[in-house]
Design a protein around this motif. Structure first.
Motif, PDB file in Angstrom:
ATOM      1  N   VAL A 152      -0.138   9.881  -6.351  1.00 56.98           N
ATOM      2  CA  VAL A 152      -1.238   9.839  -7.532  1.00 56.98           C
ATOM      3  C   VAL A 152      -1.199   8.310  -7.821  1.00 56.98           C
ATOM      4  CG1 VAL A 152      -2.597  10.350  -9.562  1.00 56.98           C
ATOM      5  CG2 VAL A 152      -1.150  12.212  -7.926  1.00 56.98           C
ATOM      6  N   VAL A 153      -2.174   7.609  -7.798  1.00 55.11           N
ATOM      7  CA  VAL A 153      -2.686   6.264  -8.309  1.00 55.11           C
ATOM      8  C   VAL A 153      -3.647   5.837  -9.304  1.00 55.11           C
ATOM      9  CG1 VAL A 153      -4.179   4.384  -7.600  1.00 55.11           C
ATOM     10  CG2 VAL A 153      -2.720   5.506  -6.065  1.00 55.11           C
ATOM     11  N   ALA A 154      -4.168   7.490  -9.182  1.00 54.03           N
ATOM     12  CA  ALA A 154      -5.200   7.498 -10.742  1.00 54.03           C
ATOM     13  C   ALA A 154      -5.673   9.197 -11.204  1.00 54.03           C
ATOM     14  CB  ALA A 154      -6.548   6.595 -10.425  1.00 54.03           C
ATOM     15  N   GLU A 155      -6.439   8.577 -12.027  1.00 50.99           N
ATOM     16  CA  GLU A 155      -6.827  10.128 -12.407  1.00 50.99           C
ATOM     17  C   GLU A 155      -8.138   9.825 -13.732  1.00 50.99           C
ATOM     18  OE1 GLU A 155      -2.602  13.354 -12.509  1.00 50.99           O
ATOM     19  OE2 GLU A 155      -2.575  11.359 -14.301  1.00 50.99           O
ATOM     20  N   SER A 156      -9.125  11.197 -13.398  1.00 57.23           N
ATOM     21  CA  SER A 156      -9.749  11.000 -14.758  1.00 57.23           C
ATOM     22  C   SER A 156      -9.504  11.959 -15.527  1.00 57.23           C
ATOM     23  CB  SER A 156     -11.196  11.715 -14.145  1.00 57.23           C
ATOM     24  OG  SER A 156     -11.221  12.960 -13.758  1.00 57.23           O
ATOM     25  N   ASP A 157      -9.606  12.010 -17.351  1.00 56.20           N
ATOM     26  CA  ASP A 157      -9.817  12.093 -18.416  1.00 56.20           C
ATOM     27  C   ASP A 157     -11.175  13.756 -17.977  1.00 56.20           C
ATOM     28  OD1 ASP A 157     -11.135  10.912 -19.844  1.00 56.20           O
ATOM     29  OD2 ASP A 157      -9.988   9.989 -20.224  1.00 56.20           O
ATOM     30  N   GLU A 158     -11.082  14.223 -19.121  1.00 56.13           N
ATOM     31  CA  GLU A 158     -11.823  15.539 -19.072  1.00 56.13           C
ATOM     32  C   GLU A 158     -13.914  15.022 -19.912  1.00 56.13           C
ATOM     33  OE1 GLU A 158     -11.217  18.180 -22.642  1.00 56.13           O
ATOM     34  OE2 GLU A 158      -9.775  18.437 -21.275  1.00 56.13           O
ATOM     35  N   ASN A 159     -13.310  13.638 -20.199  1.00 52.08           N
ATOM     36  CA  ASN A 159     -14.871  12.988 -20.646  1.00 52.08           C
ATOM     37  C   ASN A 159     -14.720  12.001 -19.625  1.00 52.08           C
ATOM     38  OD1 ASN A 159     -14.236  13.289 -23.290  1.00 52.08           O
ATOM     39  ND2 ASN A 159     -11.943  11.855 -23.749  1.00 52.08           N
ATOM     40  N   GLY A 160     -14.437  11.772 -18.413  1.00 49.51           N
ATOM     41  CA  GLY A 160     -15.432  11.143 -17.471  1.00 49.51           C
ATOM     42  C   GLY A 160     -14.222   9.823 -17.602  1.00 49.51           C
ATOM     43  N   ASN A 161     -13.031   9.506 -18.313  1.00 50.75           N
ATOM     44  CA  ASN A 161     -12.696   7.805 -17.268  1.00 50.75           C
ATOM     45  C   ASN A 161     -11.898   8.342 -16.630  1.00 50.75           C
ATOM     46  OD1 ASN A 161     -13.919   6.970 -20.515  1.00 50.75           O
ATOM     47  ND2 ASN A 161     -11.990   8.251 -21.321  1.00 50.75           N
ATOM     48  N   ILE A 162     -11.096   7.066 -15.966  1.00 55.32           N
ATOM     49  CA  ILE A 162     -10.318   7.337 -14.535  1.00 55.32           C
ATOM     50  C   ILE A 162      -9.045   6.211 -15.182  1.00 55.32           C
ATOM     51  CG2 ILE A 162     -10.278   6.248 -12.360  1.00 55.32           C
ATOM     52  CD1 ILE A 162     -12.635   7.846 -12.499  1.00 55.32           C
ATOM     53  N   ASN A 163      -7.828   6.724 -15.361  1.00 56.78           N
ATOM     54  CA  ASN A 163      -6.800   6.116 -15.422  1.00 56.78           C
ATOM     55  C   ASN A 163      -6.010   5.967 -14.481  1.00 56.78           C
ATOM     56  OD1 ASN A 163      -7.794   5.904 -19.041  1.00 56.78           O
ATOM     57  ND2 ASN A 163      -7.834   8.476 -18.017  1.00 56.78           N
ATOM     58  N   ALA A 164      -5.122   4.766 -15.182  1.00 54.78           N
ATOM     59  CA  ALA A 164      -3.872   4.630 -13.619  1.00 54.78           C
ATOM     60  C   ALA A 164      -3.042   5.298 -14.124  1.00 54.78           C
ATOM     61  CB  ALA A 164      -3.617   3.559 -14.112  1.00 54.78           C
ATOM     62  N   ALA A 165      -1.965   6.443 -12.953  1.00 52.43           N
ATOM     63  CA  ALA A 165      -1.659   7.324 -13.613  1.00 52.43           C
ATOM     64  C   ALA A 165       0.211   7.230 -13.904  1.00 52.43           C
ATOM     65  CB  ALA A 165      -1.281   8.186 -11.714  1.00 52.43           C
ATOM     66  N   LYS A 166       0.149   7.690 -15.043  1.00 48.50           N
ATOM     67  CA  LYS A 166       1.690   7.158 -15.139  1.00 48.50           C
ATOM     68  C   LYS A 166       3.052   6.939 -14.396  1.00 48.50           C
ATOM     69  CE  LYS A 166      -0.330  10.556 -19.631  1.00 48.50           C
ATOM     70  NZ  LYS A 166      -1.494  10.706 -19.317  1.00 48.50           N
ATOM     71  N   SER A 167       2.963   7.766 -13.510  1.00 48.08           N
ATOM     72  CA  SER A 167       4.035   7.560 -12.449  1.00 48.08           C
ATOM     73  C   SER A 167       3.174   7.147 -11.422  1.00 48.08           C
ATOM     74  CB  SER A 167       4.964   8.516 -12.125  1.00 48.08           C
ATOM     75  OG  SER A 167       5.054   8.734 -11.016  1.00 48.08           O
ATOM     76  N   ASN A 168       3.541   6.034 -10.798  1.00 44.92           N
ATOM     77  CA  ASN A 168       2.716   5.062 -10.196  1.00 44.92           C
ATOM     78  C   ASN A 168       3.321   4.458  -9.024  1.00 44.92           C
ATOM     79  OD1 ASN A 168       0.589   3.796  -8.428  1.00 44.92           O
ATOM     80  ND2 ASN A 168      -0.198   3.295  -9.991  1.00 44.92           N
ATOM     81  N   SER A 169       4.756   4.976  -8.691  1.00 42.24           N
ATOM     82  CA  SER A 169       5.828   3.852  -8.134  1.00 42.24           C
ATOM     83  C   SER A 169       5.212   4.505  -6.502  1.00 42.24           C
ATOM     84  CB  SER A 169       7.100   4.105  -8.253  1.00 42.24           C
ATOM     85  OG  SER A 169       7.232   5.705  -7.804  1.00 42.24           O
ATOM     86  N   SER A 170       5.383   3.464  -5.406  1.00 37.60           N
ATOM     87  CA  SER A 170       5.734   3.472  -4.246  1.00 37.60           C
ATOM     88  C   SER A 170       6.481   3.093  -3.283  1.00 37.60           C
ATOM     89  CB  SER A 170       3.972   3.280  -3.606  1.00 37.60           C
ATOM     90  OG  SER A 170       2.739   3.810  -4.350  1.00 37.60           O
ATOM     91  N   SER A 171       6.448   3.900  -2.388  1.00 42.34           N
ATOM     92  CA  SER A 171       8.033   3.453  -2.013  1.00 42.34           C
ATOM     93  C   SER A 171       7.214   2.349  -0.957  1.00 42.34           C
ATOM     94  CB  SER A 171       8.450   4.620  -0.367  1.00 42.34           C
ATOM     95  OG  SER A 171       7.351   4.385   0.408  1.00 42.34           O
ATOM     96  N   ALA A 172       9.202   1.681  -0.529  1.00 42.69           N
ATOM     97  CA  ALA A 172       8.577   0.277  -0.198  1.00 42.69           C
ATOM     98  C   ALA A 172       7.836   0.411   0.984  1.00 42.69           C
ATOM     99  CB  ALA A 172       9.858  -0.626  -0.359  1.00 42.69           C
ATOM    100  N   ARG A 173       8.083   1.822   2.088  1.00 48.12           N
ATOM    101  CA  ARG A 173       7.440   1.556   3.566  1.00 48.12           C
ATOM    102  C   ARG A 173       6.178   1.479   3.444  1.00 48.12           C
ATOM    103  NH1 ARG A 173       7.623   6.385   6.838  1.00 48.12           N
ATOM    104  NH2 ARG A 173       7.954   7.556   4.866  1.00 48.12           N
ATOM    105  N   ASP A 174       5.654   2.523   1.843  1.00 53.11           N
ATOM    106  CA  ASP A 174       4.260   2.775   1.008  1.00 53.11           C
ATOM    107  C   ASP A 174       3.462   1.896   1.523  1.00 53.11           C
ATOM    108  OD1 ASP A 174       4.666   5.620   1.625  1.00 53.11           O
ATOM    109  OD2 ASP A 174       4.334   5.939  -0.749  1.00 53.11           O
ATOM    110  N   MET A 175       4.158   0.618   0.883  1.00 53.71           N
ATOM    111  CA  MET A 175       3.448  -0.805   0.150  1.00 53.71           C
ATOM    112  C   MET A 175       3.684  -1.546   1.503  1.00 53.71           C
ATOM    113  SD  MET A 175       2.508   0.862  -2.230  1.00 53.71           S
ATOM    114  CE  MET A 175       1.565  -1.316  -2.923  1.00 53.71           C
ATOM    115  N   GLU A 176       4.148  -1.325   2.068  1.00 51.16           N
ATOM    116  CA  GLU A 176       4.124  -2.464   4.020  1.00 51.16           C
ATOM    117  C   GLU A 176       3.292  -2.063   4.503  1.00 51.16           C
ATOM    118  OE1 GLU A 176       8.184  -2.121   5.637  1.00 51.16           O
ATOM    119  OE2 GLU A 176       8.778  -2.987   3.640  1.00 51.16           O
TER     120      GLU A 176
END
Length: 179
Positions: free
Chosen positions: A88-112
């Protein structure tokens, strides 16, 4: 007899570096597009209050009359952008704001590799609210995700291509200067 071609090792190295930089550029551009799509979809999604239960059905009292007010829907607060079906990279809150996900670590393979992002809503009734254009919403609408996708698709494609070309031109100039 053998022939030695000079520069092949450098060409191979430069090609690998260019591919990594292009992947990074495309991933960054695609993520920006996904975040823009989520923001627009959340803005169009039906409001927090409504007359539906968790399955998207109209709430009715014991006599079968539609309940006039209910605060059970949280569609605007259920939007997500997910990387490669798992992070999960981002989530919306109930006010409609877009926020970066709290845990946003991706594996090295994902990033390559070039990544893909899923944009959606994670409530049990999101699809039903999206697909039923006959539903009457106090605020918001059906088709809240696909409408902005259709409107922004060519803009997203053009921006991703523009960013990729810019990276290629920059790397080409850099390699010419170094050789």
């Amino acid at each position: 007899m053998s022939v030695e071609l000079k520069g092949l090792k450098d060409l191979a190295k430069n090609s690998k570096e260019l591919q990594k930089k292009l992947n990074k550029t495309i991933r960054r551009s695609t993520k920006a597009a996904a975040l823009k799509l989520l923001a627009d979809a959340v803005e169009l999604a039906p409001v927090y209050q409504g007359q539906i239960d968790e399955n998207g059905e109209l709430l009715k009292d014991e006599e079968g009359n539609v309940v006039k007010t209910h605060t059970g829907g949280k569609l605007k607060g259920s939007g997500t952008v997910v990387l490669n079906n798992k992070t999960v990279v981002a989530e919306s809150d109930e006010n409609g704001n877009i926020n970066a996900a709290k845990s946003n670590s991706s594996s090295a393979r994902d990033m390559e590799s070039v990544s893909f992002f899923d944009v959606g809503f994670n409530t049990t009734y999101a699809e039903k609210q999206h697909d039923h254009e006959e539903y009457r919403h106090i605020d918001g609408q059906a088709d809240y995700l696909m409408q902005p996708m259709r409107e922004l698709k060519s803009t997203f494609e053009e921006q991703i291509i523009k960013d990729a070309k810019k990276t290629m031109e920059k790397e080409t100039r850099k390699n010419r200067t170094n050789n």
